[in-house]
Write a protein that holds these residues in place. Sequence first.
Motif, mmCIF file in Angstrom:
data_model
loop_
_atom_site.group_PDB
_atom_site.id
_atom_site.type_symbol
_atom_site.label_atom_id
_atom_site.label_comp_id
_atom_site.label_asym_id
_atom_site.label_seq_id
_atom_site.Cartn_x
_atom_site.Cartn_y
_atom_site.Cartn_z
ATOM 1 N N SER A 8 -6.240 -17.827 -6.862
ATOM 2 C CA SER A 8 -5.855 -18.661 -5.731
ATOM 3 C C SER A 8 -5.674 -17.814 -4.473
ATOM 4 C CB SER A 8 -4.528 -19.354 -6.080
ATOM 5 O OG SER A 8 -3.933 -19.867 -4.919
ATOM 6 N N GLU A 12 2.440 -29.545 -15.047
ATOM 7 C CA GLU A 12 1.386 -28.604 -14.641
ATOM 8 C C GLU A 12 0.781 -27.930 -15.866
ATOM 9 O OE1 GLU A 12 -0.868 -27.771 -12.861
ATOM 10 O OE2 GLU A 12 -0.316 -26.357 -11.284
ATOM 11 N N ASP A 13 -0.477 -27.523 -15.736
ATOM 12 C CA ASP A 13 -1.124 -26.830 -16.857
ATOM 13 C C ASP A 13 -0.691 -25.377 -16.948
ATOM 14 O OD1 ASP A 13 -2.460 -26.133 -14.497
ATOM 15 O OD2 ASP A 13 -4.474 -26.577 -15.244
ATOM 16 N N ILE A 14 -0.706 -24.685 -15.794
ATOM 17 C CA ILE A 14 -0.409 -23.249 -15.839
ATOM 18 C C ILE A 14 0.135 -22.782 -14.490
ATOM 19 C CG2 ILE A 14 -2.824 -22.661 -15.274
ATOM 20 C CD1 ILE A 14 -2.498 -20.183 -17.101
ATOM 21 N N VAL A 15 1.124 -21.920 -14.526
ATOM 22 C CA VAL A 15 1.622 -21.282 -13.304
ATOM 23 C C VAL A 15 1.140 -19.840 -13.331
ATOM 24 C CG1 VAL A 15 3.615 -20.708 -11.884
ATOM 25 C CG2 VAL A 15 3.645 -22.798 -13.257
ATOM 26 N N ASP A 16 0.401 -19.487 -12.280
ATOM 27 C CA ASP A 16 -0.263 -18.180 -12.222
ATOM 28 C C ASP A 16 0.379 -17.381 -11.072
ATOM 29 O OD1 ASP A 16 -2.420 -16.356 -12.870
ATOM 30 O OD2 ASP A 16 -3.562 -17.153 -11.201
ATOM 31 N N SER A 17 -0.223 -17.369 -9.887
ATOM 32 C CA SER A 17 0.412 -16.700 -8.742
ATOM 33 C C SER A 17 1.705 -17.420 -8.359
ATOM 34 C CB SER A 17 -0.536 -16.701 -7.539
ATOM 35 O OG SER A 17 -0.726 -18.022 -7.072
ATOM 36 N N GLY A 18 1.755 -18.717 -8.621
ATOM 37 C CA GLY A 18 2.912 -19.522 -8.240
ATOM 38 C C GLY A 18 2.726 -20.229 -6.903
ATOM 39 N N TYR A 19 1.661 -19.921 -6.170
ATOM 40 C CA TYR A 19 1.456 -20.533 -4.850
ATOM 41 C C TYR A 19 1.435 -22.066 -4.927
ATOM 42 C CZ TYR A 19 0.057 -15.965 -2.869
ATOM 43 O OH TYR A 19 0.030 -14.668 -2.432
ATOM 44 N N LYS A 46 1.817 -17.431 -16.697
ATOM 45 C CA LYS A 46 1.361 -16.032 -16.704
ATOM 46 C C LYS A 46 2.304 -15.258 -15.795
ATOM 47 C CE LYS A 46 -3.532 -16.903 -16.509
ATOM 48 N NZ LYS A 46 -4.791 -16.520 -15.824
ATOM 49 N N GLU A 88 -4.801 -13.225 -18.895
ATOM 50 C CA GLU A 88 -6.189 -13.439 -19.287
ATOM 51 C C GLU A 88 -6.563 -14.829 -18.797
ATOM 52 O OE1 GLU A 88 -7.213 -11.308 -23.338
ATOM 53 O OE2 GLU A 88 -5.429 -12.544 -23.566
ATOM 54 N N VAL A 117 -7.777 -18.375 -19.188
ATOM 55 C CA VAL A 117 -7.887 -19.273 -20.343
ATOM 56 C C VAL A 117 -8.479 -20.626 -19.942
ATOM 57 C CG1 VAL A 117 -6.033 -18.185 -21.661
ATOM 58 C CG2 VAL A 117 -5.470 -20.000 -20.027
ATOM 59 N N LEU A 122 -7.746 -27.192 -19.019
ATOM 60 C CA LEU A 122 -8.034 -26.095 -18.085
ATOM 61 C C LEU A 122 -9.528 -25.782 -18.078
ATOM 62 C CD1 LEU A 122 -5.066 -25.256 -19.559
ATOM 63 C CD2 LEU A 122 -5.200 -23.623 -17.693
ATOM 64 N N ASP A 123 -10.028 -25.445 -16.883
ATOM 65 C CA ASP A 123 -11.465 -25.246 -16.743
ATOM 66 C C ASP A 123 -11.817 -23.892 -16.180
ATOM 67 O OD1 ASP A 123 -10.524 -25.769 -14.015
ATOM 68 O OD2 ASP A 123 -12.647 -25.874 -13.502
#
Length: 185
Positions: A79, A102-109, A134, A154, A156, A161-162
């Motif tokens: 992102s 939500e499906d996934i929190v990554d950077s959090g933005y 993550k 990683e 996923v 998720l796509d």
Amino acid sequence: MDREIERVLLTETELSERVSELGAQVTSVYRDKLGAEPLIAVGMLKGAFVFLADLVRNIELYCEIDFLTVSSYGNLTESSGQILIKKDVSFDARGRHILLVEDIVDSGYTMNFVQNMLRARSPASLALVSLLDKPSRRKVPVTIDYLGFSIPDEFVVGYGLDFAGRHRNLPYIGVLNPAVYGSAD
Ligand code: IMP
Ligand code: MG
């Protein structure tokens, strides 16, 4: 198994067991908290559609469903931090008990932006349930009230998720073979 998938990270059984635990947890927390208004579960499209569908069937309370679509510019796996609302929710948030899904929190933005936006509308409460986290990738803080699984850094796919629109329909969560996006970055 699909050749774009390196390995299975979370099986269908692991997912369904955890999702039913999350549903039970949400049910027990909100059972005494809700007034006349039902809970409203807000799914983040598109990634959360499978998780939302399974989660709400494990919530034993009156529960409305809505959706929010945002986009963030960036490359295929990261992102940029610039979030745009593409489809807002269709209810008045004031006084409502909102459960963001939500499906996934990554950077959090994404969640940081959405939580601030919804909080500014004076809901009775705002909580976040995320299937995946993550934590090692976080750039801005996000409070996850209910978490399915914490996973390593990683990329996923599956269970909603796509990657480039593919693999949302896999019944499990798999690690994408890095060769698939290695050349695109
Ligand atoms: P954030 O704003 O960086 O936290 O990104 C959140 C969004 O990026 C998620 O809602 C997903 O749509 C997408 N995303 C982040 N990591 C992954 C991944 O490993 N697989 C698929 N999508 C992901
Ligand atoms: Mg998403």
